[in-house]
Motif scaffolding. Structure first.
Motif, short mmCIF file in Angstrom:
data_model
loop_
_atom_site.label_atom_id
_atom_site.label_comp_id
_atom_site.label_asym_id
_atom_site.label_seq_id
_atom_site.Cartn_x
_atom_site.Cartn_y
_atom_site.Cartn_z
N ARG A 97 35.99 25.88 34.64
CA ARG A 97 34.92 26.66 34.01
C ARG A 97 33.83 25.77 33.44
N ASN A 98 32.71 26.44 33.05
CA ASN A 98 31.55 25.74 32.45
C ASN A 98 31.91 24.87 31.26
N ARG A 99 31.49 23.63 31.29
CA ARG A 99 31.57 22.76 30.10
C ARG A 99 30.27 21.97 30.02
N SER A 100 29.63 21.98 28.86
CA SER A 100 28.37 21.25 28.71
C SER A 100 28.58 19.99 27.89
N VAL A 101 27.81 18.97 28.22
CA VAL A 101 27.85 17.74 27.44
C VAL A 101 26.88 17.90 26.26
N ALA A 102 27.29 17.48 25.07
CA ALA A 102 26.44 17.65 23.89
C ALA A 102 25.12 16.89 24.04
N PRO A 103 24.02 17.49 23.57
CA PRO A 103 22.70 16.87 23.73
C PRO A 103 22.66 15.42 23.20
N ASP A 104 23.32 15.17 22.07
CA ASP A 104 23.28 13.81 21.52
C ASP A 104 23.92 12.79 22.46
N ASN A 105 25.01 13.19 23.11
CA ASN A 105 25.66 12.29 24.06
C ASN A 105 24.77 12.05 25.27
N SER A 119 28.90 26.61 24.78
CA SER A 119 29.27 25.68 23.72
C SER A 119 28.82 26.19 22.36
N ASP A 120 29.25 25.50 21.32
CA ASP A 120 28.83 25.93 19.99
C ASP A 120 27.56 25.22 19.53
N PHE A 121 27.15 24.14 20.27
CA PHE A 121 25.84 23.59 19.91
C PHE A 121 24.80 24.49 20.53
N SER A 122 23.88 25.00 19.70
CA SER A 122 22.96 25.98 20.26
C SER A 122 21.87 25.24 21.02
N ALA A 123 21.95 25.26 22.34
CA ALA A 123 20.95 24.60 23.18
C ALA A 123 20.96 25.27 24.53
N LEU A 172 18.83 24.67 28.65
CA LEU A 172 18.23 23.60 29.44
C LEU A 172 16.84 23.21 28.91
N VAL A 173 16.03 24.23 28.54
CA VAL A 173 14.68 23.95 28.06
C VAL A 173 14.73 23.14 26.77
N MET A 174 15.63 23.57 25.85
CA MET A 174 15.76 22.83 24.60
C MET A 174 16.22 21.40 24.85
N LEU A 175 17.14 21.26 25.78
CA LEU A 175 17.64 19.92 26.11
C LEU A 175 16.49 19.05 26.64
N LEU A 176 15.71 19.61 27.55
CA LEU A 176 14.58 18.84 28.12
C LEU A 176 13.62 18.42 27.02
N ARG A 177 13.31 19.37 26.12
CA ARG A 177 12.37 19.04 25.02
C ARG A 177 12.92 17.91 24.18
N LYS A 178 14.22 18.01 23.89
CA LYS A 178 14.85 17.00 23.04
C LYS A 178 14.83 15.62 23.72
N ILE A 179 15.08 15.62 25.04
CA ILE A 179 15.06 14.34 25.77
C ILE A 179 13.64 13.76 25.74
#
Lengths: 452, 440
Positions: free
Chosen positions: A177-185, A215-219, A221-228
């Motif tokens: 199933r779906n598993r996301s890597v945390a944005p900080d990592n 996941s429980d970190f609220s993010a 794809l768009v938020m991830l891109l912005r953060k990167i």
């Protein structure tokens, strides 16, 4: 024993089949093995250990995986061959029958393979080890990488697994199933690669449009891109395959407003016929797909929009197939295709569907569509003449260093004449200049974007 | 512009024999025209330098070259250079037969040959270059001659041969096997590709013997697929004793590797194969072909066959006839055995009469042709992709011609098409062994 010395089995090679995620995981294995003193060898070289990181997405990749195993065994009869990856999950019995293989390691234990090699190295010859003993007693290895060998850009994993269960697809069964890597990592991984000079990072996963949803970190794809983008400077981000329903207007807008995310959307269509899409359990219609790609093209007329298509899905009639062809040929702003010929995957719903298409017809349809795709690609390349773009300089093509290969933001491969400085791995401004014999050429129009 | 002794030289090239020779000839031409404003001419009368690259494979090949040399030696003022296998084999003897020769160069001495011809032509007289060099690290540049652009080019990946088949003079003349480094091969292919070439034929006396470090031939092909974008890859020649199924797996998986293999059979009789020193049996040959066809069902196989090898009797020859029936070759180069001095078969009594050799060759050729026709005529109506590589004219009709992946010729009556393009054609009919195709 030779001269009273134990000969250490110390060299390894990895053969990777299939997707970018697999390539990233192989790079992790290589990195962790090198950390504990193993030496990498190319696949055509003799090695003590061969790791075959398999792919099972089609029948063809199964057979290529088996060929790689046989190849390694012939090359080094005394080597230890470890097979891992999705084929091990989908059909272990197939592989158990192959005498050439010493170990089968499933996807969830893939990252423990370096321990396995270490145990074999320490205990002398091919001891029959149990992978479970290793996974229970050893900590999970870190999987950050510093380099991506053989590539000028680095692929990294932001997500694994899939919940979609498209009826033809085996991957949810092999990767869970779906598993996301945390944005900080993710950011820490990107920073490590940037420090080593990488200027383009490709975000990969199985279903990246669902990034963060599990996941429980609220993010997302768009938020991830912005953060990167916020946490890095100058480098270019590209994201891999994304589902049509998950290309949001927000994402399109974000890509159109920055030159730091490659204007490149790979959106699997699979079929241009609604009844086939339904049988495939794809959650959109042809009309929705058209609308989505039109929206991208309205913001970015020169964006690369690519797609995957499966031909010969069970029950696909000539008319269904014609619908796909005419859709691609006419209205759709898609400029390159990856064509797959349907093959039954064990345990999927499509496997038990009636109306299987004979191999000849599948082949014929596949050839026809590949030709359409080539025309589309060529037309797109011709339309780029005299345009300015940003290209990542890749490897040099000849010994005299006169020409480099490069890849533009909108996914065009162009040949650049070399300058005196070594520009490999750098982002440079280019202009498309022309074509010759199936190749497209460009010229460098300025200084590299990122200074040393 | 007129030539002085250093610059503006016009060079006439003539090549006999195999594709390796054709490659070498072109390479010599490319090296000589790199500077000094030299250029290639098609007219020997107009030339300042005449280079004849010769072949020794059979007596006939040498006779043809010598006759040609006699004619060329009558051209005044041009420097006449002879190179290739016959130059190596005969050396100074050649000058006794054709006194007008100025330079004799063996296949290992082309760098030196080029450097001499690049210098002052007035200073050249009686130069003999026959030194055998056994280094494995040779690198010779390939420059595509833009005026003579062809979309399909040869590239030699090995030199020499160590098989010593008992009838063959080549190992004695071309020396030990040397393989070109993979990164040089890749660089040369990329350079050709950038200049517009779409198809490369990798050449070697036996490409399967390619070995550079751990890189064998199949690995080399994979590296080329990975590191170059060249549209089509072919290779010549493969010795049946060294063939591996790996190669056919690569062929099946990559449409860029053409579905054609030239697999010299030489004879269908195990007794003769043994005398020839071929190191495989008819059974080995059959099983290789059967296995290969399982992997690549539409594989086209071509071959070489020698008839009249010493002691070949009717039953031996029948075995060859049986085998061609079973294998069904796309085409075959057939030869009457010709003894070559210096080979080990030369010591055997050449006891098959000229008449018998001739009869066997005729019978073999007839059947090869019939089988070929049978294979070809069944292909009418089928669709193939061809690479356009030349033009021909027949009556009022202008044709552009190309080849399928199987190395079969197709011509298309459409003048707007350009050489170097790929097109899809439907085969309409056969004219001789060339298909007339229609673009689809």
């Amino acid at each position: 024993m030779e001269n009273g010395r134990v000969i250490r089995r110390n060299t390894f090679s990895i053969k990777t089949l299939g997707c970018k995620l697999n390539q990233y995981e192989s790079e992790c294995l290589r990195s962790n093995l090198e950390k504990i003193g193993f030496e990498f060898r190319k696949f055509y070289e003799k090695a003590d250990f061969y790791i075959i990181n398999t792919c099972t997405v089609t029948g063809k990749t199964d057979s290529r995986s088996r060929n790689a195993v046989r190849r390694a065994r012939r090359k080094a009869p005394d080597s230890v061959i470890i097979t891992t990856g999705c084929y091990v999950e989908s059909n272990p019995r197939d592989l158990e029958k192959m005498d050439e293989i010493n170990y089968l390691v499933g996807n969830k234990d893939k990252s423990y393979i370096p321990y396995l090699l270490e145990c074999i190295r320490e205990n002398g010859n091919k001891t029959e080890l149990n992978i479970e003993d290793i996974t229970e007693n050893k900590p999970r290895l870190g999987c950050e990488i510093d380099l991506f060998h053989g590539h000028s850009r680095a692929f990294i994993k932001i997500q694994d697994g899939c919940n979609a269960f498209c009826s033809y697809c085996i991957i949810p069964f092999t990767r869970g199933r779906n598993r996301s890597v945390a944005p900080d990592n993710i950011i820490s991984q990107i920073k490590r690669l940037v420090k080593n000079g990488y200027e383009e990072i490709v975000l990969t996963g199985i279903h990246i449009g669902r990034y963060g949803k599990d996941s429980d970190f609220s993010a997302d794809l768009v938020m991830l891109l912005r953060k990167i983008l916020k946490n890095t400077e100058g480098i270019r981000i590209r994201f891999s395959s994304i589902e049509p329903t998950e290309v949001t207007s927000e994402l399109i807008k974000l890509v159109s407003e920055t030159n730091r995310v490659a204007p490149h959307f790979h959106i699997p269509l699979q079929s241009g016929d609604n009844s086939v899409l339904k049988a495939m359990n794809r959650p959109y219609t042809v009309e929705q797909y058209i609308e989505k790609t039109m929206e991208i093209a309205s913001y970015m007329p020169d964006a690369a929009i690519g797609t995957d298509i499966i031909v010969g899905f069970p029950g696909e009639t000539d008319d269904n197939f014609k619908n796909t062809c005419s859709l691609i040929e006419s209205e759709l702003p898609v400029n390159y295709l990856h064509v797959f010929s349907y093959s039954d995957r064990p345990g999927t719903r499509a496997e038990s569907l009636p109306g299987k298409i004979d191999p000849e017809t599948r082949k014929k349809r596949s050839r026809e569509l590949i030709e359409i795709g080539k025309t589309k690609k060529r037309e797109f390349l011709f339309s780029q003449k005299n345009r300015n773009e940003i290209a990542l300089v890749q490897e040099k093509l000849d010994a005299d260093e006169r020409f480099y290969k490069s890849i533009t933001g909108n996914y065009c491969e162009i040949i650049l004449p070399a300058s005196s400085a070594d520009l490999r791995g750098k982002l440079v401004p280019v202009r498309f200049s022309g074509n010759r014999g199936g190749l497209f050429f460009g010229e460098i129009t300025g200084e590299p974007l990122i200074k040393e | 512009m007129k030539a002085d002794s250093m610059n503006n030289k016009k060079i006439y090239l003539k090549s006999f024999g195999c594709q390796m020779n054709a490659f070498d000839t072109e390479m010599i031409g490319a090296l000589l025209t790199e500077e000094n404003n030299n250029r290639i001419t098609g007219d020997p009368q107009d030339a300042d330098i005449i280079i004849v690259n010769t072949c020794s494979i059979r007596k006939h090949a040498e006779t043809r070259a010598i006759n040609h040399l006699h004619k060329l030696s009558r051209i005044n003022n041009a420097v006449l250079a002879v190179c290739g296998c016959m130059a190596q084999r005969m050396g100074i003897e050649l000058k006794k037969i054709v006194p007008g020769i100025d330079i004799i160069s063996g296949p290992d001495n082309y760098k030196q040959l080029v450097s001499i011809l690049s210098g002052n032509l007035d200073e050249i007289s009686n130069t003999i270059l026959l030194e055998r060099k056994h280094d494995t690290t040779y690198k010779l540049p390939v420059r595509c001659n833009e005026e003579q652009f062809r979309p399909s080019k040869f590239l030699s990946i090995t030199r020499g041969c160590e098989n010593y088949c008992t009838y063959c003079i080549v190992p004695y003349l071309r020396g030990d096997l040397r393989s070109k480094a993979p990164d040089i091969v890749i660089s040369e292919i990329n350079r050709m590709h950038i200049s517009g070439v779409r198809e490369v034929t990798l050449l070697g006396q036996n490409v399967m013997a390619y070995q550079y470090g751990d890189v064998d031939f199949t690995s080399l092909v994979e590296l080329i697929l990975d590191k170059t974008g060249i549209d089509r890859i072919r290779f010549l020649t493969t010795h049946p004793k060294d063939i591996t199924m790996e190669l056919f797996h690569i062929m099946a998986a990559n449409s860029r590797v053409c579905n054609h293999i030239h697999l010299p059979l030489q004879s269908g009789s195990n007794r003769i194969l043994k005398l020839m020193g071929r190191k495989y049996t008819r059974e080995d040959y059959i099983s290789s072909v059967e296995e290969a066809r399982k992997i690549v069902p539409d594989l086209a196989i071509t071959t070489d066959i020698i008839v009249g090898f010493p002691t070949e009797d009717e039953s031996d020859f029948e075995k060859t006839m049986e085998l061609i029936e079973y294998i069904r070759f796309d085409s075959a180069f057939t030869f009457k055995y010709s003894p070559r001095e210096g080979t080990s078969a030369y010591r055997m009594d050449d006891n098959v009469s000229v008449d018998t050799k001739k009869k066997r060759l005729e019978r073999l050729n007839k059947r090869v042709k019939e089988i070929r026709y049978d294979i070809f005529s069944k292909l009418n109506g089928r669709k193939f992709k061809i690479l356009l590589d030349g033009r021909t004219k027949k009556g009022k009709n202008q044709y552009i011609k190309g080849r399928t992946t199987h190395f079969r010729n197709v011509k298309v009556n459409k003048s707007s098409l350009k050489e170097g393009e790929f097109i899809n054609v439907k085969l309409k009919k056969l004219e001789g062994f060339t298909f007339i195709g229609e673009e689809i």
